[in-house]
Scaffold this active site. Structure first.
Site, short mmCIF file in Angstrom:
data_model
loop_
_atom_site.label_atom_id
_atom_site.label_comp_id
_atom_site.label_asym_id
_atom_site.label_seq_id
_atom_site.Cartn_x
_atom_site.Cartn_y
_atom_site.Cartn_z
N GLN A 157 -27.25 -6.50 -4.43
CA GLN A 157 -28.46 -7.27 -4.12
C GLN A 157 -29.22 -6.59 -2.98
O GLN A 157 -28.74 -6.54 -1.85
CB GLN A 157 -28.09 -8.70 -3.72
CG GLN A 157 -29.25 -9.58 -3.33
CD GLN A 157 -28.77 -10.90 -2.76
OE1 GLN A 157 -27.58 -11.14 -2.62
NE2 GLN A 157 -29.70 -11.77 -2.41
N GLY A 158 -30.41 -6.07 -3.26
CA GLY A 158 -31.22 -5.39 -2.26
C GLY A 158 -32.33 -6.27 -1.74
O GLY A 158 -33.50 -6.08 -2.09
N SER A 196 -32.10 -8.04 1.95
CA SER A 196 -32.22 -7.96 3.40
C SER A 196 -32.60 -6.56 3.87
O SER A 196 -32.18 -5.56 3.28
CB SER A 196 -30.91 -8.38 4.07
OG SER A 196 -30.61 -9.73 3.82
N GLU A 239 -26.86 -18.30 -6.34
CA GLU A 239 -25.79 -17.85 -5.46
C GLU A 239 -25.01 -19.02 -4.89
O GLU A 239 -23.80 -18.96 -4.73
CB GLU A 239 -26.39 -17.02 -4.31
CG GLU A 239 -25.37 -16.51 -3.31
CD GLU A 239 -26.00 -15.78 -2.15
OE1 GLU A 239 -25.30 -14.97 -1.51
OE2 GLU A 239 -27.19 -16.01 -1.86
N GLU A 259 -28.45 -20.95 10.83
CA GLU A 259 -29.71 -21.46 11.38
C GLU A 259 -30.74 -21.68 10.27
O GLU A 259 -31.44 -22.71 10.22
CB GLU A 259 -30.27 -20.50 12.44
CG GLU A 259 -29.46 -20.45 13.73
CD GLU A 259 -28.20 -19.61 13.59
OE1 GLU A 259 -27.38 -19.63 14.52
OE2 GLU A 259 -28.03 -18.93 12.55
#
Length: 388
Positions: free
Chosen positions: A133-134, A136, A251, A371
Site C-alpha cells: 500500500q503506497g 503514506s 482495512e 489521534e
C-alpha cells in the site's frame, strides 16, 4: 421509562444453525491443517505464509467474503468475522498477501473494471502476486490528501515520481496500491488518482526501515519516473480519494474480531505469568488484570456493534476506527503489565513478552494513528463538531 428514541430490545449474539455449521467446519479444517508457528527468519517466514495461503485458497478459505465469481466464497459479514475469530483462536499463521486479500482485492472488486478483476484477483488469492500500500509519505501520513507524489501523463502511460514510507511488505510485493497527484491545480482531495504500480522496475527502489524489534517489516519507496499504464488506474482519473477511502474502510472492517480474540488469548497467558511469578494475589496486579478484562470485553462487544452497522449499510463504516484505537491501547497496556511482572528479567533479549512489548509500540501509529482515529470517532461516529 426508556427515553425517546431508545430501543430496549435485547441484542442476540447467538449464531444461527448455518453459522454454527460454518464455524465447526472451519474449526475442523484448522485442527487438521494448522502448520504451527512460522520460522523466525524473514525469508523463511514469508515462504511459510505463502504456502499457508496457498492451502487456504485451495480449500476455499482465502478471499472468503469475495463474490464466488471472483474466486471467493461469497461469505456473509458474520461468517467473515467468525473466520477472523477462529483463525486467531487457533493461532493460525498470517497469510502472505494480507494487504491484497483485505484491501487490494475488495477495492478492485468495488471500483475496478471487469478486465482488472479478471487480471488481478486470482494471483491475489493464490499469493502468486503480493500487494503493498503506497499511501503514506514523509510529510503526508495522517493527512493523506496532502501527498506530493506526482503522476504526469506520457501518451498511454503515466510517469510517477515521489516517495512513500511505512510501506508494509514492499520488499516482497509485485503490485503497489499507489495514490498520486495527477492534477496539481485541483483541491487536494480532488486531484488524486489511484494506480496499480508494478514494483518490479528499476524506477522503484525499496529501502527497509529497521524497527526497534530488529525486523524490517516496513519500507521506504523512492520512485523516479516509474511507468504505469493508463489501464492500471482504478476508479477513474481524479477519483483517487474515494477509492483510497474504500481501501481504508476495508482495512478496519472486521479487524476487531481477530484482534479481540488475540487480546483474550494474551490476557490468559498474562494471568498464567502472574501466577508463575507469585504475583497473582498482589492487589495492584489483580486490579490491572481486571481492568484489562473489562476493556477486552468492551472491545469484543464493540466489534459486534461495528459489524451490525456494516450489515445495515452494506459498506464498512467509521466504526472500524474505534476497534483499532481501543485494541492499540489495550495491547500496549497488556504488554506493559507483562514487563512489570518480569521486572529485571524483561531485559533478556530472548524473552517473548519483551518482543511483544517492543512491537506494541507501533500499534498506536500503524493503520491510522490513535489521534486521527479519535477524530474520526468523534466527528463521524458521535457527530461532534470539528475543532477547526
Amino acid at each position: 421509562m426508556p427515553q425517546s428514541g431508545y430501543d430496549p430490545a435485547p441484542v442476540d449474539l447467538t449464531l444461527s444453525v448455518a453459522e454454527e455449521s460454518f464455524r465447526d467446519e472451519l474449526r475442523d479444517w484448522l485442527a487438521s491443517r494448522n502448520p504451527g508457528r512460522e520460522p523466525a527468519a524473514d525469508e523463511e517466514a514469508f515462504k511459510f505464509r505463502r504456502e499457508w495461503q496457498r492451502q487456504l485458497n485451495e480449500a476455499g478459505w482465502a478471499g472468503l467474503s469475495w463474490p464466488k465469481e471472483y474466486g471467493g466464497r461469497g461469505a456473509t459479514l458474520i461468517e467473515q468475522a467468525i473466520f477472523n475469530e477462529e483463525t486467531a483462536r487457533a493461532r493460525a499463521p498470517q497469510v502472505a498477501n494480507v494487504l491484497g486479500l483485505a484491501m487490494g482485492g475488495p477495492t478492485v472488486i468495488a471500483h475496478g473494471t471487469e478486465e482488472q478483476r479478471r487480471r488481478y484477483l486470482p494471483p491475489i488469492l493464490s499469493a502468486e502476486e503480493i500487494w503493498c500500500q503506497g499511501f503514506s509519505e514523509p510529510d503526508s501520513g495522517s493527512d493523506l490528501a496532502s501527498l506530493k507524489t506526482r503522476a504526469v501523463r506520457d501518451g498511454g502511460e503515466w510517469l510517477v515520481t515521489g516517495q512513500k514510507v511505512w510501506t508494509t511488505f514492499a520488499h516482497h510485493a509485485k503490485w503497489c496500491m499507489l495514490v498520486a497527484r495527477t492534477d496539481p491545480a485541483a483541491p487536494k482531495h480532488k486531484g488524486l488518482t489511484y494506480f496499480l504500480m508494478d514494483m518490479e522496475q528499476d524506477a522503484v527502489q525499496v529501502r527497509p526501515l529497521r524497527q526497534i524489534t530488529g525486523e524490517a517489516e516496513f519500507n521506504e519507496l523512492f520512485i523516479e519516473e516509474a511507468r504505469i499504464p493508463n489501464d492500471n488506474i482504478v476508479g477513474g482519473e481524479g477519483n483517487g480519494w474515494a477509492v483510497a477511502i474504500t481501501t481504508l474502510m476495508h482495512e478496519r472492517a472486521t479487524l476487531a474480531f481477530s484482534l479481540q480474540v488475540g487480546v483474550q488469548i494474551a490476557l490468559g497467558e498474562l494471568v498464567g505469568l502472574a501466577r508463575e511469578r507469585g504475583l497473582l494475589a498482589d492487589p495492584i496486579v489483580r486490579q490491572r488484570l481486571a481492568q484489562l478484562q473489562i476493556e477486552a470485553e468492551v472491545l469484543r462487544l464493540n466489534a459486534y456493534r461495528g459489524l451490525s452497522a456494516t450489515m445495515r449499510t452494506g459498506v464498512p463504516g467509521p466504526e472500524g476506527s474505534l476497534g483499532k484505537w481501543h485494541w492499540s491501547e489495550i495491547n500496549q497496556s497488556l504488554t506493559e503489565l507483562a514487563m512489570d511482572l518480569f521486572g529485571s528479567d524483561a531485559m533478556l533479549e530472548q524473552q517473548e513478552w519483551t518482543y511483544r512489548f517492543l512491537r506494541a509500540r507501533a500499534n498506536s501509529i500503524e493503520g491510522g494513528t490513535t489521534e486521527i482515529l479519535k477524530n474520526i470517532v468523534a466527528e463521524r461516529v458521535l457527530g461532534l463538531p470539528r475543532m477547526r
